[in-house]
Design an enzyme around this catalytic site. Structure first.
Site, PDB file in Angstrom:
ATOM      1  N   ARG A   1       0.525  -1.265  -0.024  1.00  0.00           N
ATOM      2  CA  ARG A   1      -0.145   0.120  -0.074  1.00  0.00           C
ATOM      3  C   ARG A   1       0.737   1.777  -0.180  1.00  0.00           C
ATOM      4  NH1 ARG A   1      -3.151  -2.539  -1.604  1.00  0.00           N
ATOM      5  NH2 ARG A   1      -5.429  -2.969  -1.388  1.00  0.00           N
TER       6      ARG A   1
ATOM      7  N   GLU B   1      -3.023   7.673  -4.744  1.00  0.00           N
ATOM      8  CA  GLU B   1      -3.664   7.303  -6.875  1.00  0.00           C
ATOM      9  C   GLU B   1      -4.206   7.989  -6.940  1.00  0.00           C
ATOM     10  OE1 GLU B   1      -3.637   2.718  -6.005  1.00  0.00           O
ATOM     11  OE2 GLU B   1      -1.648   2.702  -4.911  1.00  0.00           O
TER      12      GLU B   1
ATOM     13  N   HIS C   1      -1.031  -0.113  -9.873  1.00  0.00           N
ATOM     14  CA  HIS C   1      -1.053  -0.842  -9.058  1.00  0.00           C
ATOM     15  C   HIS C   1      -2.271  -1.564  -9.867  1.00  0.00           C
ATOM     16  CE1 HIS C   1      -3.651  -0.805  -5.112  1.00  0.00           C
ATOM     17  NE2 HIS C   1      -3.733  -2.099  -5.443  1.00  0.00           N
TER      18      HIS C   1
HETATM   19  N1  LIG Z   1      -0.711  -4.462  -5.239  1.00  0.00           N
HETATM   20  C1  LIG Z   1      -2.074  -5.301  -5.513  1.00  0.00           C
HETATM   21  O1  LIG Z   1      -2.583  -5.374  -6.655  1.00  0.00           O
HETATM   22  C2  LIG Z   1      -1.789  -5.872  -3.884  1.00  0.00           C
HETATM   23  C3  LIG Z   1      -1.888  -5.479  -2.413  1.00  0.00           C
HETATM   24  N2  LIG Z   1      -2.331  -6.122  -1.525  1.00  0.00           N
HETATM   25  C4  LIG Z   1      -1.672  -5.999  -0.472  1.00  0.00           C
HETATM   26  O2  LIG Z   1      -0.970  -6.653   0.485  1.00  0.00           O
HETATM   27  C5  LIG Z   1      -0.713  -7.141   1.545  1.00  0.00           C
HETATM   28  C6  LIG Z   1      -0.240  -8.745   2.001  1.00  0.00           C
HETATM   29  O3  LIG Z   1      -1.081  -9.030   1.661  1.00  0.00           O
HETATM   30  P1  LIG Z   1      -1.528 -10.851   1.505  1.00  0.00           P
HETATM   31  O4  LIG Z   1       0.077 -11.397   2.228  1.00  0.00           O
HETATM   32  O5  LIG Z   1      -2.261 -11.590   1.290  1.00  0.00           O
HETATM   33  O6  LIG Z   1      -2.190 -10.639   3.644  1.00  0.00           O
HETATM   34  P2  LIG Z   1      -1.179 -11.028   4.733  1.00  0.00           P
HETATM   35  O7  LIG Z   1      -2.242 -10.911   5.603  1.00  0.00           O
HETATM   36  O8  LIG Z   1      -1.429 -13.153   4.008  1.00  0.00           O
HETATM   37  O9  LIG Z   1      -0.529 -11.595   4.920  1.00  0.00           O
HETATM   38  C7  LIG Z   1       0.084 -10.001   5.763  1.00  0.00           C
HETATM   39  C8  LIG Z   1       1.340 -10.001   6.714  1.00  0.00           C
HETATM   40  O10 LIG Z   1       1.783  -8.714   7.239  1.00  0.00           O
HETATM   41  C9  LIG Z   1       2.182  -9.217   8.435  1.00  0.00           C
HETATM   42  N3  LIG Z   1       2.225  -7.391   9.567  1.00  0.00           N
HETATM   43  C10 LIG Z   1       1.635  -7.366   9.152  1.00  0.00           C
HETATM   44  N4  LIG Z   1       2.037  -5.819   9.970  1.00  0.00           N
HETATM   45  C11 LIG Z   1       3.038  -5.772  10.225  1.00  0.00           C
HETATM   46  C12 LIG Z   1       4.224  -4.982  10.663  1.00  0.00           C
HETATM   47  N5  LIG Z   1       4.470  -3.705  11.183  1.00  0.00           N
HETATM   48  N6  LIG Z   1       4.925  -5.471  10.898  1.00  0.00           N
HETATM   49  C13 LIG Z   1       5.572  -7.181   9.731  1.00  0.00           C
HETATM   50  N7  LIG Z   1       4.612  -7.198   9.657  1.00  0.00           N
HETATM   51  C14 LIG Z   1       3.533  -7.014   9.773  1.00  0.00           C
HETATM   52  C15 LIG Z   1       0.592  -9.831   9.016  1.00  0.00           C
HETATM   53  O11 LIG Z   1       0.762 -10.743  10.152  1.00  0.00           O
HETATM   54  C16 LIG Z   1       1.255 -10.602   7.674  1.00  0.00           C
HETATM   55  O12 LIG Z   1       1.367 -11.843   7.994  1.00  0.00           O
HETATM   56  C17 LIG Z   1      -2.230  -7.079   0.981  1.00  0.00           C
HETATM   57  O13 LIG Z   1      -3.128  -6.029   2.373  1.00  0.00           O
HETATM   58  C18 LIG Z   1      -2.445  -5.477   0.210  1.00  0.00           C
HETATM   59  O14 LIG Z   1      -3.243  -4.101   1.076  1.00  0.00           O
HETATM   60  C19 LIG Z   1      -2.849  -7.595  -1.890  1.00  0.00           C
HETATM   61  C20 LIG Z   1      -3.059  -7.763  -3.235  1.00  0.00           C
HETATM   62  C21 LIG Z   1      -2.839  -7.574  -4.567  1.00  0.00           C
HETATM   63  O1  LIG Z   2      -6.598  -6.906  -3.398  1.00  0.00           O
HETATM   64  C1  LIG Z   2      -5.427  -6.026  -3.087  1.00  0.00           C
HETATM   65  O2  LIG Z   2      -5.141  -5.698  -1.806  1.00  0.00           O
HETATM   66  C2  LIG Z   2      -4.819  -5.402  -3.605  1.00  0.00           C
HETATM   67  O3  LIG Z   2      -4.498  -3.777  -3.720  1.00  0.00           O
HETATM   68  C3  LIG Z   2      -5.340  -4.867  -5.491  1.00  0.00           C
HETATM   69  O4  LIG Z   2      -6.364  -3.931  -6.004  1.00  0.00           O
HETATM   70  P1  LIG Z   2      -7.095  -3.984  -7.333  1.00  0.00           P
HETATM   71  O5  LIG Z   2      -8.109  -5.217  -7.324  1.00  0.00           O
HETATM   72  O6  LIG Z   2      -6.345  -4.600  -8.132  1.00  0.00           O
HETATM   73  O7  LIG Z   2      -7.888  -2.654  -7.453  1.00  0.00           O
END
Ligand SMILES: NC(=O)C1=CN([C@@H]2O[C@H](COP(=O)(O)OP(=O)(O)OC[C@H]3O[C@@H](n4cnc5c(N)ncnc54)[C@H](O)[C@@H]3O)[C@@H](O)[C@H]2O)C=CC1
Ligand SMILES: O=C(O)C(=O)COP(=O)(O)O
Length: 319
Positions: free
Chosen positions: A245, A274, A292
């Protein structure tokens, strides 16, 4: 039964919902008209990605909504607790895009390691005489193999990143405030696999020892996770990728670190403002940028569509 997919929905989801008798509307209704639109069309499920904000105004103003569905992972654009207090089901698709995001991390890493982001911008601009000079400017590329990657956030995406990194022959270190040990299964094309256990370490140690750092934590409530102090303890010439993020990195500290040479390059899929990054971010020759698109693959969106359709049908008990 009407579903509004305000940030779009893959055909897989549209078809699966239609089969169960839902009418799926994919109009992109501007934020300020959303309450009226939802009420007028008696929408029962509102589906969004990261663009549409689902705040209290919509939750309070739209009594027909029974489900808010996030086609993706991060729900920072939805007032989740408030909606649940009001009896609305809030769902997302946590695992559907992990591999796609992890692959984008490596697209950024390879781009920065071999200057693709900068050479793509300059290639069409140079004449024949300048070509040799241009080539010279890009001869100090680096390999990923044998280097250390630091994964901050060892959840679903972080673990997918580890899988790819191990396959590339990288050393993996990781920090997470909940996960102590991750057991990573590296699968090969012939279905053979190996298991590698990774113990997480304090964030400071990961920042200190990594050649490449990649961030996979959710939006943080307490401000930046990576700012000047964190850049200061990193290795000189480190590279950093953010596909999590926007607010997780302090962008002005990042620009300073890039300009001073502390950070060799950065890959950013997410920004503070964004969809429009600042001019400094947009024009920086050491930053590889994507708008993104971490989850924007055909495969991830197909899985997201099917998962949402499944969950909606089961919540509304449609066989
Ligand atoms: N760029 C994109 O299109 C996408 C971005 N994302 C972002 O990626 C993030 C992570 O996704 P997942 O891996 O599926 O989530 P997840 O919940 O499986 O993993 C996140 C991990 O971060 C850890 N965490 C949280 N705060 C922390 C901190 N301050 N210090 C250390 N560890 C910490 C948690 O314990 C957890 O294990 C989502 O929350 C979303 O914001 C997700 C999907 C697509
Ligand atoms: O799944 C997430 O957390 C994402 O950041 C993906 O974002 P989007 O659905 O591609 O706008």
């Amino acid at each position: 039964m009407k579903v509004l997919a305000n940030d779009g929905l893959d055909q897989s989801g549209i078809d699966a919902l239609a089969e169960k008798g839902f009418e799926v509307i994919t109009a992109k209704v501007p934020q300020e008209f959303l309450v009226d639109y939802i009420n007028e069309h008696k929408i029962r499920a509102l589906l969004v990605r990261s663009a549409t904000q689902v705040r209290k105004d919509i939750i309070d103003g739209c009594p027909t909504i029974e489900i808010i569905g996030r086609g993706g992972v991060g729900m920072d654009n939805i007032d989740v607790d408030y909606a649940r207090e009001k009896g609305i089901h809030v769902i997302n698709t946590p695992s559907a895009s992990s591999e796609s995001v992890a692959e984008l991390v490596f697209a950024h890493l390879f781009s920065g390691a071999r200057f693709l982001q900068d050479s793509n911008r300059k290639m069409p601009l140079v004449g024949d005489t300048e070509f040799a000079g241009l080539k010279k400017a890009y001869t100090a590329g680096i390999e990923l193999r044998g280097k250390t990657i630091g994964i901050v956030g060892m959840g679903r995406i972080g673990q997918e990143v580890a899988r790819i990194a191990l396959g590339l022959g990288m050393r993996v270190v990781a920090a997470d405030n909940n996960v102590g040990r991750a057991s990573i299964k590296v699968k090969f094309y012939n279905n053979q696999f190996i298991n590698v256990d990774i113990e997480t370490e304090p964030l400071q140690d990961v920042l200190k020892h990594s050649d490449f750092i990649t961030l996979h934590v959710p939006a943080q409530k307490d401000g930046y996770m990576i700012g000047k102090n964190e850049f200061d303890i990193m290795k000189d010439g480190v590279a950093i990728v953010n596909c999590s993020r926007g607010g997780v990195i302090d962008e002005s500290a990042l620009i300073d670190a890039l300009d001073s040479g502390k950070v060799k390059f950065a890959g950013l899929d997410v920004f503070i403002n964004e969809p429009t990054p600042s001019k400094e971010i947009l024009n920086h020759s050491k930053i590889s940028l994507t708008p993104h698109t971490g989850a924007s693959t055909l495969e991830a969106q197909d899985r997201i569509g099917l998962s949402l359709a499944d969950q909606i049908s089961s919540i509304l008990q449609i066989q």
